[in-house]
Design a protein around this motif. Structure first.
Motif, PDB file in Angstrom:
ATOM      1  N   UNK A 189       6.467 -15.597  -0.739  1.00 20.85           N
ATOM      2  CA  UNK A 189       5.278 -14.931  -1.292  1.00 20.85           C
ATOM      3  C   UNK A 189       5.621 -14.429  -2.694  1.00 20.85           C
ATOM      4  N   UNK A 190       4.746 -14.676  -3.652  1.00 22.58           N
ATOM      5  CA  UNK A 190       4.982 -14.222  -5.019  1.00 22.58           C
ATOM      6  C   UNK A 190       4.947 -12.691  -5.059  1.00 22.58           C
ATOM      7  N   UNK A 191       6.024 -12.110  -5.534  1.00 26.02           N
ATOM      8  CA  UNK A 191       6.105 -10.639  -5.550  1.00 26.02           C
ATOM      9  C   UNK A 191       5.878 -10.076  -6.952  1.00 26.02           C
ATOM     10  N   UNK A 192       5.351 -10.907  -7.850  1.00 26.61           N
ATOM     11  CA  UNK A 192       5.171 -10.499  -9.233  1.00 26.61           C
ATOM     12  C   UNK A 192       4.275  -9.265  -9.362  1.00 26.61           C
ATOM     13  N   UNK A 193       3.184  -9.233  -8.548  1.00 33.31           N
ATOM     14  CA  UNK A 193       2.248  -8.095  -8.637  1.00 33.31           C
ATOM     15  C   UNK A 193       2.899  -6.794  -8.193  1.00 33.31           C
ATOM     16  N   UNK A 194       3.997  -6.910  -7.444  1.00 29.50           N
ATOM     17  CA  UNK A 194       4.694  -5.708  -6.986  1.00 29.50           C
ATOM     18  C   UNK A 194       5.253  -4.916  -8.159  1.00 29.50           C
ATOM     19  N   UNK A 195       5.582  -5.615  -9.231  1.00 24.71           N
ATOM     20  CA  UNK A 195       6.180  -4.965 -10.398  1.00 24.71           C
ATOM     21  C   UNK A 195       5.224  -3.915 -10.955  1.00 24.71           C
ATOM     22  N   UNK A 196       3.955  -4.265 -11.050  1.00 25.77           N
ATOM     23  CA  UNK A 196       2.964  -3.321 -11.591  1.00 25.77           C
ATOM     24  C   UNK A 196       2.802  -2.112 -10.683  1.00 25.77           C
ATOM     25  N   UNK A 197       2.745  -2.354  -9.367  1.00 24.96           N
ATOM     26  CA  UNK A 197       2.631  -1.234  -8.413  1.00 24.96           C
ATOM     27  C   UNK A 197       3.873  -0.349  -8.528  1.00 24.96           C
ATOM     28  N   UNK A 198       5.013  -0.994  -8.624  1.00 28.48           N
ATOM     29  CA  UNK A 198       6.279  -0.255  -8.719  1.00 28.48           C
ATOM     30  C   UNK A 198       6.311   0.568 -10.007  1.00 28.48           C
ATOM     31  N   UNK A 199       5.838  -0.038 -11.091  1.00 28.10           N
ATOM     32  CA  UNK A 199       5.826   0.655 -12.396  1.00 28.10           C
ATOM     33  C   UNK A 199       4.956   1.911 -12.343  1.00 28.10           C
ATOM     34  N   UNK A 200       3.751   1.766 -11.733  1.00 27.91           N
ATOM     35  CA  UNK A 200       2.827   2.904 -11.646  1.00 27.91           C
ATOM     36  C   UNK A 200       3.387   4.007 -10.771  1.00 27.91           C
TER      37      UNK A 200
ATOM     38  N   UNK B 149       0.832  -1.208   0.000  1.00 30.97           N
ATOM     39  CA  UNK B 149       0.000   0.000   0.000  1.00 30.97           C
ATOM     40  C   UNK B 149       0.870   1.263   0.000  1.00 30.97           C
ATOM     41  N   UNK B 150       1.972   1.203   0.777  1.00 23.23           N
ATOM     42  CA  UNK B 150       2.887   2.351   0.815  1.00 23.23           C
ATOM     43  C   UNK B 150       3.548   2.567  -0.543  1.00 23.23           C
ATOM     44  N   UNK B 151       3.893   1.457  -1.196  1.00 16.69           N
ATOM     45  CA  UNK B 151       4.513   1.557  -2.526  1.00 16.69           C
ATOM     46  C   UNK B 151       3.552   2.217  -3.512  1.00 16.69           C
ATOM     47  N   UNK B 152       2.283   1.888  -3.377  1.00 16.71           N
ATOM     48  CA  UNK B 152       1.272   2.421  -4.301  1.00 16.71           C
ATOM     49  C   UNK B 152       1.031   3.914  -4.117  1.00 16.71           C
ATOM     50  N   UNK B 153       1.302   4.428  -2.919  1.00 13.66           N
ATOM     51  CA  UNK B 153       0.907   5.818  -2.623  1.00 13.66           C
ATOM     52  C   UNK B 153       2.070   6.780  -2.380  1.00 13.66           C
ATOM     53  N   UNK B 154       3.310   6.269  -2.372  1.00 13.70           N
ATOM     54  CA  UNK B 154       4.417   7.201  -2.139  1.00 13.70           C
ATOM     55  C   UNK B 154       4.752   7.972  -3.414  1.00 13.70           C
ATOM     56  N   UNK B 155       5.201   9.223  -3.245  1.00 15.94           N
ATOM     57  CA  UNK B 155       5.592  10.052  -4.382  1.00 15.94           C
ATOM     58  C   UNK B 155       7.109  10.243  -4.450  1.00 15.94           C
ATOM     59  N   UNK B 156       7.814   9.726  -3.458  1.00 16.67           N
ATOM     60  CA  UNK B 156       9.264   9.946  -3.411  1.00 16.67           C
ATOM     61  C   UNK B 156      10.013   8.683  -3.819  1.00 16.67           C
ATOM     62  N   UNK B 157      10.943   8.841  -4.751  1.00 13.63           N
ATOM     63  CA  UNK B 157      11.674   7.685  -5.279  1.00 13.63           C
ATOM     64  C   UNK B 157      12.489   6.993  -4.171  1.00 13.63           C
ATOM     65  N   UNK B 158      13.049   7.786  -3.255  1.00 15.44           N
ATOM     66  CA  UNK B 158      13.841   7.185  -2.166  1.00 15.44           C
ATOM     67  C   UNK B 158      12.968   6.273  -1.312  1.00 15.44           C
ATOM     68  N   UNK B 159      11.769   6.771  -0.935  1.00 15.15           N
ATOM     69  CA  UNK B 159      10.852   5.970  -0.128  1.00 15.15           C
ATOM     70  C   UNK B 159      10.372   4.746  -0.912  1.00 15.15           C
ATOM     71  N   UNK B 160      10.119   4.926  -2.191  1.00 10.38           N
ATOM     72  CA  UNK B 160       9.673   3.822  -3.039  1.00 10.38           C
ATOM     73  C   UNK B 160      10.698   2.684  -3.033  1.00 10.38           C
ATOM     74  N   UNK B 161      11.944   3.046  -3.238  1.00 10.58           N
ATOM     75  CA  UNK B 161      13.009   2.037  -3.268  1.00 10.58           C
ATOM     76  C   UNK B 161      13.177   1.367  -1.901  1.00 10.58           C
ATOM     77  N   UNK B 162      13.050   2.150  -0.856  1.00 14.13           N
ATOM     78  CA  UNK B 162      13.190   1.614   0.505  1.00 14.13           C
ATOM     79  C   UNK B 162      12.077   0.599   0.790  1.00 14.13           C
TER      80      UNK B 162
END
Length: 392
Positions: A381-392, A354-367
């Motif tokens: 846990x399959x992290x495949x769906x994380x790629x789409x959240x990360x991309x957005x 959820x944090x990945x989906x809503x953060x606007x800062x690249x540093x926080x996103x990477x963290x």
């Protein structure tokens, strides 16, 4: 084939029809260890490493002095040698001087072959590091020596090599040309011993058996290297009397050395998808991979970073630093996440997603992504769906 099988083969080698066998496998997989273990109690064994030898005479020199001169109290060969050298030893008295005189009087090759005819039981010559034969002692000459030794009635030869490391094209060509003629049987060793005498290697048996049940380390030499690193670090903890802390230090040291050497958890990077590529590169960082060995430690990640830097010669280490880390270890108690159940960690993964989906800062996103990738691997846990959240 596991390296353990070497012990079984050599236990009946003298009854087998082969005069020369080769154990071929990767460096550190345990070939030499298993050969030494199998022949440990056999007094009629000569061990020679090809590495550094400059001519064939040195091989016969070692065979002569290990198999014959050292057998001076055992049977006819010893008596023959004794008769030959009685006069020399009474004059000079020192083995080194006797050896020099032998070299000047007679070629050791002829002397060894002649005296080996006195044998009435099998003697084994182990020739290690075949792939490291020098240019002066070429592969063809080594095979010639082995062929000569095979002609001796009670001599058998064990070769040890990593033929994948014969980089010189000419040596490789000679090996391929002559090995079938000279070597009667090749055993390909692909896995380290399932069982090893960990006490001899100075490695704690209970610890290493648990470690290997989780991490498929194939290289015995890597484990010895890890133990050496732990012994090194332990010197800085001599005043700290805490077995739990010591156990964690050992685990961290093994994790660092094993992953830095064998890259067990390095994943292939998908170069076609930039988002997957970024996440994979992140997950492939050495420190990130090391943490896969340490899902339940109380020690700080700072300690892991510090020991990794020390291992890579990037910084020094001190007893004061290890004491300070021990204080943090004591204060940690049941650290968050490390002692949570899989279900609790999955809740944390949902929060991170959820944090990945809503953060606007690249540093926080990477963290957040870094933490998500780490914990998703721990609970598989399959992290495949994380790629789409990360991309957005």
């Amino acid at each position: 084939m596991r390296a353990d099988y070497i012990v079984e083969i050599l236990s009946r080698f003298k009854e087998l029809p082969y005069k020369c066998i080769l154990f071929d496998g990767a460096w550190g997989i345990g070939k030499t260890y298993a050969v030494n273990e199998a022949l440990e109690k056999d007094k009629n064994v000569c061990r020679i490493s090809i590495f550094g030898l400059q001519d064939s005479q040195q091989i016969y020199h070692e065979a002569l002095f290990q198999l014959i001169l050292n057998s001076s109290a055992r049977g006819q060969a010893g008596e023959t040698v004794s008769n030959i050298f009685d006069g020399l030893s009474s004059i000079w008295g020192k083995a080194d001087q006797v050896k020099k005189v032998i070299r000047s009087v007679v070629k050791e090759k002829e002397l060894f072959i002649s005296l080996s005819r006195q044998f009435d039981s099998y003697h084994i010559i182990v020739i290690d590091d075949l792939e490291r034969a020098s240019d002066k002692l070429g592969m063809e000459e080594v095979f010639g020596i082995v062929e000569e030794l095979k002609q001796c009635e009670y001599i058998k030869v064990v070769l040890i090599a990593n033929t994948e490391e014969i980089e010189d094209n000419k040596k490789k060509e000679i090996f391929d040309k002559y090995n079938e003629k000279v070597i009667d049987k090749i055993y390909h060793i692909t896995e380290r011993p399932a069982k090893a005498d960990w006490k001899k290697l100075n490695i704690h048996a209970e610890f290493i058996n648990g470690f290997l049940s989780s991490h498929p380390v194939k290289n015995l030499r890597t484990l010895q290297k890890a133990q050496n690193f732990y012994e090194d670090v332990k010197l800085y903890c001599s005043e700290i009397k805490d077995n739990q802390y010591s156990d964690e230090i050992r685990l961290i040291c093994f994790a660092i050395v094993v992953e830095a050497t064998d890259n067990l958890y390095c994943k292939e990077v998908d170069k076609k998808d930039n988002m997957k590529k970024i996440l994979a590169i992140q997950g492939n960082e050495l420190e990130q991979r090391i943490m896969k060995y340490l899902p339940a430690i109380r020690s700080s990640r700072g300690l892991v970073s510090m020991l990794l830097a020390y291992y890579e010669n990037g910084r020094s280490l001190s007893a004061e630093q290890m004491k300070a880390e021990h204080e943090l270890f004591l204060e940690a108690g049941n650290a968050p996440n490390y002692y949570k159940s899989d279900d609790e960690i999955k809740i944390r993964l949902s929060e991170l997603s959820n944090k990945i989906a809503h953060t606007d800062e690249i540093y926080q996103l990477l963290k957040f992504a870094d933490e998500y990738v780490y914990w998703s691997d721990i609970v598989k846990e399959d992290s495949q769906h994380l790629v789409e959240r990360f991309r957005k």
